[in-house]
Each structure stands twice: as structure tokens, then as C-alpha cells.
Write a protein that holds these residues in place. Structure first.
Motif, PDB file in Angstrom:
ATOM      1  N   GLY A 289     -74.141   2.649-111.985  1.00  0.00           N
ATOM      2  CA  GLY A 289     -74.946   3.858-111.884  1.00  0.00           C
ATOM      3  C   GLY A 289     -74.319   4.973-111.071  1.00  0.00           C
ATOM      4  N   ASN A 290     -73.056   4.797-110.632  1.00  0.00           N
ATOM      5  CA  ASN A 290     -72.355   5.834-109.866  1.00  0.00           C
ATOM      6  C   ASN A 290     -71.832   6.912-110.815  1.00  0.00           C
ATOM      7  OD1 ASN A 290     -72.646   4.384-107.399  1.00  0.00           O
ATOM      8  ND2 ASN A 290     -70.996   3.050-108.064  1.00  0.00           N
ATOM      9  N   THR A 291     -72.006   8.152-110.444  1.00  0.00           N
ATOM     10  CA  THR A 291     -71.558   9.277-111.259  1.00  0.00           C
ATOM     11  C   THR A 291     -70.093   9.583-110.972  1.00  0.00           C
ATOM     12  OG1 THR A 291     -73.787  10.204-111.219  1.00  0.00           O
ATOM     13  CG2 THR A 291     -72.016  11.698-111.808  1.00  0.00           C
ATOM     14  N   TYR A 292     -69.338   9.896-112.024  1.00  0.00           N
ATOM     15  CA  TYR A 292     -67.935  10.292-111.891  1.00  0.00           C
ATOM     16  C   TYR A 292     -67.597  11.340-112.940  1.00  0.00           C
ATOM     17  CZ  TYR A 292     -67.076   7.171-115.872  1.00  0.00           C
ATOM     18  OH  TYR A 292     -67.109   6.579-117.110  1.00  0.00           O
ATOM     19  N   GLU A 293     -66.511  12.094-112.700  1.00  0.00           N
ATOM     20  CA  GLU A 293     -66.062  13.103-113.653  1.00  0.00           C
ATOM     21  C   GLU A 293     -65.111  12.463-114.653  1.00  0.00           C
ATOM     22  OE1 GLU A 293     -64.504  15.989-110.828  1.00  0.00           O
ATOM     23  OE2 GLU A 293     -66.238  17.253-111.264  1.00  0.00           O
ATOM     24  N   ARG A 294     -65.183  12.935-115.905  1.00  0.00           N
ATOM     25  CA  ARG A 294     -64.359  12.391-116.972  1.00  0.00           C
ATOM     26  C   ARG A 294     -63.743  13.517-117.792  1.00  0.00           C
ATOM     27  NH1 ARG A 294     -66.567  12.895-121.970  1.00  0.00           N
ATOM     28  NH2 ARG A 294     -68.779  13.296-122.134  1.00  0.00           N
ATOM     29  N   TYR A 295     -62.776  13.160-118.623  1.00  0.00           N
ATOM     30  CA  TYR A 295     -62.154  14.131-119.516  1.00  0.00           C
ATOM     31  C   TYR A 295     -63.114  14.395-120.679  1.00  0.00           C
ATOM     32  CZ  TYR A 295     -58.246  16.598-121.571  1.00  0.00           C
ATOM     33  OH  TYR A 295     -57.442  17.574-122.049  1.00  0.00           O
TER      34      TYR A 295
ATOM     35  N   PRO B 141     -63.226   6.807-119.306  1.00  0.00           N
ATOM     36  CA  PRO B 141     -62.553   6.554-118.026  1.00  0.00           C
ATOM     37  C   PRO B 141     -62.629   7.766-117.099  1.00  0.00           C
ATOM     38  CG  PRO B 141     -60.942   6.768-119.804  1.00  0.00           C
ATOM     39  CD  PRO B 141     -62.301   6.843-120.427  1.00  0.00           C
ATOM     40  N   PRO B 142     -62.625   7.533-115.783  1.00  0.00           N
ATOM     41  CA  PRO B 142     -62.629   8.644-114.826  1.00  0.00           C
ATOM     42  C   PRO B 142     -61.333   9.450-114.933  1.00  0.00           C
ATOM     43  CG  PRO B 142     -62.881   6.515-113.707  1.00  0.00           C
ATOM     44  CD  PRO B 142     -62.647   6.233-115.141  1.00  0.00           C
ATOM     45  N   LEU B 143     -61.398  10.701-114.500  1.00  0.00           N
ATOM     46  CA  LEU B 143     -60.211  11.564-114.503  1.00  0.00           C
ATOM     47  C   LEU B 143     -59.130  10.990-113.600  1.00  0.00           C
ATOM     48  CD1 LEU B 143     -61.661  15.177-114.304  1.00  0.00           C
ATOM     49  CD2 LEU B 143     -60.384  14.159-116.177  1.00  0.00           C
ATOM     50  N   ARG B 144     -57.906  11.123-114.056  1.00  0.00           N
ATOM     51  CA  ARG B 144     -56.734  10.734-113.278  1.00  0.00           C
ATOM     52  C   ARG B 144     -55.763  11.900-113.293  1.00  0.00           C
ATOM     53  NH1 ARG B 144     -57.405   6.296-116.852  1.00  0.00           N
ATOM     54  NH2 ARG B 144     -55.578   6.997-117.988  1.00  0.00           N
TER      55      ARG B 144
END
Length: 106
Positions: free
Chosen positions: A59-65, A8-11
Motif C-alpha cells: 500500500g506504499n505509494t511510489y512514482e513510476r514511468y 516498477p518504481p522510477l530508476r
């Protein structure tokens, strides 16, 4: 066949393994994050890391933990304690990242 893992993306806040995570700092210039981790037993840790990236189904890039295996010097550190030295160490890594050597050793 390569197994695809979903991260999951960072929250700002989330719960994992019964521990509560709260984002307390983010340096947009160098990409460093600091999260306060409170265990179900009430212990406090600070996790400082440069967020790894992942791609969503489009295909979108996101930051994760970082995953548990992603912790280690140069990627993610778990710092324990509430004394001044702990806060100084967190501030140093948030400002300098991991590229400038270890805290206190230049």
C-alpha cells in the motif's frame, strides 16, 4: 474482476523494449522528470513527464514511468532532436510543468 498491473518504481537508468532510458533531470518542486531515450537504432528522444503514482503490495505509494497510453500534453511529452530549441523546450517544461500552458504560448 479488476486486473492489477505492476509498474516498477522510477530508476535513474533502465531498459524497456530494447531502448535505454537515462534520467537527466528531476525537479523536486513540481515533480517533473526528464529522461533521455536512446533507441536500439541510435535515435535520441527526450521524455518529459510528471510521474504517475502507483501502490506496491504493502500500500506504499511510489512514482513510476508513464505507460504508453499515458503520453499526451499535460501528462507526458516525447521531444525529438538535439538542437537548442529542443533543450530550451525541455528546460521550460522542467521549470514550469504543464500547468502554465504550452512552450512558447503564454
Amino acid at each position: 474482476m479488476k486486473r492489477k498491473m505492476f509498474y516498477p518504481p522510477l530508476r535513474d537508468e533502465f531498459t524497456k523494449f530494447g531502448d535505454k532510458f537515462e534520467k537527466i533531470a528531476h525537479n523536486e518542486v513540481n515533480g517533473m522528470y526528464c529522461y533521455k531515450r536512446t533507441t536500439s537504432d541510435g535515435l535520441t528522444y527526450y521524455e518529459v513527464f510528471k510521474a504517475p503514482t502507483a501502490k506496491d503490495e504493502n500500500g506504499n505509494t511510489y512514482e513510476r514511468y508513464p505507460s504508453s497510453s499515458g503520453f499526451g500534453y499535460g501528462t507526458a511529452l516525447c521531444i525529438r532532436g538535439d538542437e537548442k530549441q529542443t533543450q530550451d523546450k525541455i528546460a521550460w517544461y522542467m521549470t514550469n510543468g504543464f500547468e502554465h500552458g504550452r512552450y512558447g504560448i503564454l
